[in-house]
Write an enzyme that holds these catalytic residues in place. Structure first.
Site, PDB file in Angstrom:
ATOM      1  N   LYS A  23      -5.024  22.077  -7.487  1.00 32.03           N
ATOM      2  CA  LYS A  23      -4.701  23.222  -8.348  1.00 32.03           C
ATOM      3  C   LYS A  23      -3.981  22.740  -9.605  1.00 32.03           C
ATOM      4  O   LYS A  23      -3.051  21.922  -9.504  1.00 32.03           O
ATOM      5  CB  LYS A  23      -3.804  24.218  -7.605  1.00 32.03           C
ATOM      6  N   GLU A  54       4.814   5.091   3.533  1.00 32.88           N
ATOM      7  CA  GLU A  54       4.249   6.377   3.963  1.00 32.88           C
ATOM      8  C   GLU A  54       5.412   7.316   4.254  1.00 32.88           C
ATOM      9  O   GLU A  54       6.396   6.906   4.845  1.00 32.88           O
ATOM     10  CB  GLU A  54       3.377   6.152   5.215  1.00 32.88           C
ATOM     11  N   GLU A  68       0.852  -1.192   0.000  1.00 25.86           N
ATOM     12  CA  GLU A  68       0.000   0.000   0.000  1.00 25.86           C
ATOM     13  C   GLU A  68       0.885   1.238   0.000  1.00 25.86           C
ATOM     14  O   GLU A  68       1.754   1.398   0.873  1.00 25.86           O
ATOM     15  CB  GLU A  68      -0.952   0.043   1.202  1.00 25.86           C
ATOM     16  N   ASP A  84      -2.834  12.134  -2.305  1.00 28.38           N
ATOM     17  CA  ASP A  84      -3.044  13.590  -2.279  1.00 28.38           C
ATOM     18  C   ASP A  84      -3.479  14.068  -3.671  1.00 28.38           C
ATOM     19  O   ASP A  84      -2.782  13.802  -4.658  1.00 28.38           O
ATOM     20  CB  ASP A  84      -1.757  14.299  -1.850  1.00 28.38           C
ATOM     21  N   ASP A 113     -11.561  10.356  -3.780  1.00 24.71           N
ATOM     22  CA  ASP A 113     -12.804  11.133  -3.705  1.00 24.71           C
ATOM     23  C   ASP A 113     -12.830  12.178  -4.803  1.00 24.71           C
ATOM     24  O   ASP A 113     -13.836  12.845  -5.001  1.00 24.71           O
ATOM     25  CB  ASP A 113     -12.866  11.872  -2.359  1.00 24.71           C
TER      26      ASP A 113
HETATM   27  C1  LIG Z   1      -4.891  11.793   1.761  1.00 26.52           C
HETATM   28  S1  LIG Z   1      -3.872  10.755   2.715  1.00 26.52           S
HETATM   29  C2  LIG Z   1      -4.650   9.131   2.556  1.00 26.52           C
HETATM   30  C3  LIG Z   1      -4.147   8.154   3.565  1.00 26.52           C
HETATM   31  C4  LIG Z   1      -4.767   6.757   3.467  1.00 26.52           C
HETATM   32  N1  LIG Z   1      -4.444   6.118   2.222  1.00 26.52           N
HETATM   33  C5  LIG Z   1      -6.254   6.818   3.652  1.00 26.52           C
HETATM   34  O1  LIG Z   1      -6.979   6.668   2.654  1.00 26.52           O
HETATM   35  O2  LIG Z   1      -6.680   7.036   4.796  1.00 26.52           O
HETATM   36  C6  LIG Z   1      -2.457  10.571   1.675  1.00 26.52           C
HETATM   37  C7  LIG Z   1      -1.289   9.940   2.395  1.00 26.52           C
HETATM   38  O3  LIG Z   1      -0.246   9.690   1.487  1.00 26.52           O
HETATM   39  C8  LIG Z   1       0.973  10.188   2.027  1.00 26.52           C
HETATM   40  N2  LIG Z   1       1.773  10.546   0.864  1.00 26.52           N
HETATM   41  C9  LIG Z   1       1.483  11.515  -0.026  1.00 26.52           C
HETATM   42  N3  LIG Z   1       2.371  11.512  -1.019  1.00 26.52           N
HETATM   43  C10 LIG Z   1       3.256  10.522  -0.735  1.00 26.52           C
HETATM   44  C11 LIG Z   1       4.405  10.018  -1.384  1.00 26.52           C
HETATM   45  N4  LIG Z   1       4.816  10.529  -2.542  1.00 26.52           N
HETATM   46  N5  LIG Z   1       5.059   8.998  -0.813  1.00 26.52           N
HETATM   47  C12 LIG Z   1       4.646   8.462   0.373  1.00 26.52           C
HETATM   48  N6  LIG Z   1       3.562   8.888   1.019  1.00 26.52           N
HETATM   49  C13 LIG Z   1       2.863   9.904   0.480  1.00 26.52           C
HETATM   50  C14 LIG Z   1       0.582  11.329   2.896  1.00 26.52           C
HETATM   51  O4  LIG Z   1       1.541  11.601   3.899  1.00 26.52           O
HETATM   52  C15 LIG Z   1      -0.733  10.830   3.488  1.00 26.52           C
HETATM   53  O5  LIG Z   1      -0.542  10.079   4.656  1.00 26.52           O
END
Ligand SMILES: C[S@@+](CC[C@H](N)C(=O)[O-])C[C@H]1O[C@@H](n2cnc3c(N)ncnc32)[C@H](O)[C@@H]1O
Length: 195
Positions: free
Chosen positions: A109, A55, A30, A105, A141
């Site tokens: 924008k 993560e 994941e 994420d 989403d």
């Molecule tokens: C919007 S959160 C969603 C977390 C989880 N998947 C959920 O659905 O609850 C996005 C997660 O991805 C991590 N993240 C974003 N870009 C990343 C990257 N390039 N490499 C590792 N983690 C990343 C962020 O720190 C965050 O914890």
């Protein structure tokens, strides 16, 4: 029970999977696992699969360790690193049977969209990571990001559309529960590596 977070000796060589897990088993990964609530529950229900959660935020990946140990998981490890780097350099090639990417994420924008994890380069990274007939499972989403996810995988001839099994879809993520509680539905897609 030992810490579930992998202490990387080097980031220049791929991981040795046999050193991470007590038992050899198919591996699922994941990316951006957040607080690991999905991963811990999914791993608990699937003891014959090994899992790695990736993560970049320390506070979040520490939750994988805490929850995983509390649950007694022996099939789950966490790696604190950037996802694309992990796929390209740390995961042994063709070692994963599935990649899960949930609510990455969205960078809404226009000028920031190049930061999105799932862009034109991503199917190539996924192809390198996946074993034969490996799966990519996606959830978001964000309608615009969902369209982009579908466009990049539809354009990649190595992948065909697949389906998300009900037993997988029913395990929600932390962000998913929040969005669904606000009436925002989950957009879901799956792709299978075919060549
Ligand atoms: C919007 S959160 C969603 C977390 C989880 N998947 C959920 O659905 O609850 C996005 C997660 O991805 C991590 N993240 C974003 N870009 C990343 C990257 N390039 N490499 C590792 N983690 C990343 C962020 O720190 C965050 O914890």
């Amino acid at each position: 029970m030992d810490n579930l977070l992998v202490e990387l000796r080097t980031i220049l060589e791929p991981l040795v999977l046999a050193e991470l897990f007590p038992r050899p088993a198919p591996l699922e990964v994941e990316l951006g696992c957040g607080d690991a609530s999905f991963l811990v529950e999914y791993a608990r229900r699937n003891p014959d699969i090994n899992f790695i959660g990736v993560e970049r935020l320390l506070g979040r990946i520490q939750k994988l360790d805490k929850k995983g140990r509390r649950t007694g998981l022996r099939n789950t490890r966490g790696v604190r690193i950037e996802s694309a780097y992990f796929l390209e350099y740390l995961l042994p090639a063709h070692s994963a049977t599935a990649l899960h990417i949930y609510f990455p994420d969205p960078w809404p924008k226009k000028k920031h969209r190049r930061h999105r994890l799932i862009g034109g380069h991503f199917p190539g990274l996924a192809r390198r990571a996946l074993a034969e007939r490996g799966m990519v499972y996606l959830r978001t989403d964000d309608a615009d990001y969902f369209q982009q996810m579908n466009e990049v995988f539809d354009a990649a001839q190595e992948f065909e559309k697949g389906v998300t099994p009900a037993a997988l879809a029913e395990i929600t993520t932390d962000f998913e529960r929040d969005f669904n509680a606000q009436g925002i539905p989950t957009l879901r897609a799956a792709y299978r590596l075919i060549r």
